[in-house]
Design a protein around this motif. Sequence first.
Motif, PDB file in Angstrom:
ATOM      1  N   TYR A 193       9.170  96.008  51.771  1.00 14.85           N
ATOM      2  CA  TYR A 193      10.536  95.680  51.557  1.00 14.85           C
ATOM      3  C   TYR A 193      10.770  95.515  49.923  1.00 14.85           C
ATOM      4  O   TYR A 193      10.224  94.571  49.393  1.00 14.85           O
ATOM      5  N   ALA A 252      13.588 104.684  49.965  1.00 17.15           N
ATOM      6  CA  ALA A 252      14.015 104.582  51.397  1.00 17.15           C
ATOM      7  C   ALA A 252      13.301 105.692  52.488  1.00 17.15           C
ATOM      8  O   ALA A 252      12.866 105.228  53.297  1.00 17.15           O
ATOM      9  N   THR A 257      11.961  99.710  53.236  1.00 17.65           N
ATOM     10  CA  THR A 257      13.233  99.114  53.342  1.00 17.65           C
ATOM     11  C   THR A 257      13.899  98.377  52.154  1.00 17.65           C
ATOM     12  O   THR A 257      13.376  97.527  51.558  1.00 17.65           O
ATOM     13  N   CYS A 320      19.561 101.800  55.289  1.00 14.41           N
ATOM     14  CA  CYS A 320      19.364 100.583  54.938  1.00 14.41           C
ATOM     15  C   CYS A 320      20.415  99.938  54.267  1.00 14.41           C
ATOM     16  O   CYS A 320      20.647  98.989  54.067  1.00 14.41           O
ATOM     17  N   PRO A 324      22.927  96.942  56.083  1.00 15.15           N
ATOM     18  CA  PRO A 324      21.930  96.334  55.205  1.00 15.15           C
ATOM     19  C   PRO A 324      21.373  95.297  56.235  1.00 15.15           C
ATOM     20  O   PRO A 324      21.828  94.364  57.089  1.00 15.15           O
ATOM     21  N   VAL A 325      20.056  94.925  55.881  1.00  8.75           N
ATOM     22  CA  VAL A 325      19.378  93.785  56.562  1.00  8.75           C
ATOM     23  C   VAL A 325      19.703  92.599  55.600  1.00  8.75           C
ATOM     24  O   VAL A 325      19.581  92.820  54.159  1.00  8.75           O
TER      25      VAL A 325
END
Length: 409
Positions: A193, A252, A257, A320, A324-325
């Motif tokens: 990440y 990505a 991520t 992503c 988005p996270v």
Amino acid sequence: MTVEKVDTLIVGGGQAGLAASEHLSNNKVPHLLVERSRIAERWRSERWDSLVANGPAWHDRFPTMEFADLDPDSFAPRDRIVGYFEAFAEQIAAPIRCGVEVTSLTRLEDGSGFRAETSQGVIEAKNVIAATGPFQKPIIPVLVPAETAILQIHSAAYRNPDQLPDGAVMVIGAGSSGTQIADELARAGRKVYLSVGPHNRPPRAYRGRDFVWWLGALGHWDVKTYDPALEHVTIAVSGARGGHTVDFRKLAAGGITLVGRAETYENGVMRFAPDLAKNIAAGDADYLSVLDAADAYAVREGLDFPEEPEARIIGPAPECAINPVLELDFAKAGITSIIWATGYALDFSWLKVGDFDAKGRPFHKDGVSPVPGLYFVGLSWLSRRASAFIWGAWGDAKNVAEHIAARSR
């Protein structure tokens, strides 16, 4: 107690200290260079194993010595850079003394110079050049409690993927170090990440010239005024694998991520700002602005450089960034390590003379302190944008050495 006396003392045996030594010798100024450990120590012990220079060999060097055994357009690996500085010290017969740490520098009572307390005794000098560089104290933000089971290290302590425990890795910071480390970890089979904040994203090369060439042609290396608004904006560029333009879409696509800026951490959950798409778009705009400026320069100067329209093709935003996270449970994600690629602070705690701002930056004018006889070389933006780079420090050292020589007449 015996006190050693020298005309000029240089503190730091990296690129800035060696450059200062060359120019002092050229100006016939007697001097001593002391280094707390070994020549180019930070390159040896505070860089990862696979690191290469971010500029080509024709550029990232001193003007008076080439990388004799490297293709000028290649990117020097870490160990070769160390060897280069060792060879340079021999070439200029630098009066260097390794294993000597300066613990305190004070002004002599009569104002005639300075007293350096060192691990090997006392040295008095008429002039002192602080050449300890801009990468002195790794910054790890106080975000994730130290008592958590997660391994936390700064990029300065990262060496290779095998150093980390099994599991996924969170890399925070998407400048040159963060992006290269994240890419290496992903290629080694780790789940990665990458926290991406504001950044500049120049092309590695364009129309047959490396971006460092374009920075020179466009006058960017000589810019003297630092914009405080850009203080936390990193530069994403890479010399890895032969050199390439950093493209977060490709990272990505390679399985990394991307997330926005890390904001909080509580009960094992990290939350991120909803700014990933904005940060990527701003990086793209910076990238295109370099292409625009380069094209305009080529037209203005009548340069017959090959056109490169494909360089302007920017793919769609990665998934992503679209979705988005915004928070991540580290346990559920299997994250066992955090690498903080979050830069450095200055540490001049040994300097008991001179004035410093709230961030520990010394007051000076192009490396000349208001304190007579005290100088600085190798700091970011010492006199211009190029100052923290190898050849930039060389030019600043020349100016400082000439100032010292004039002062001694």
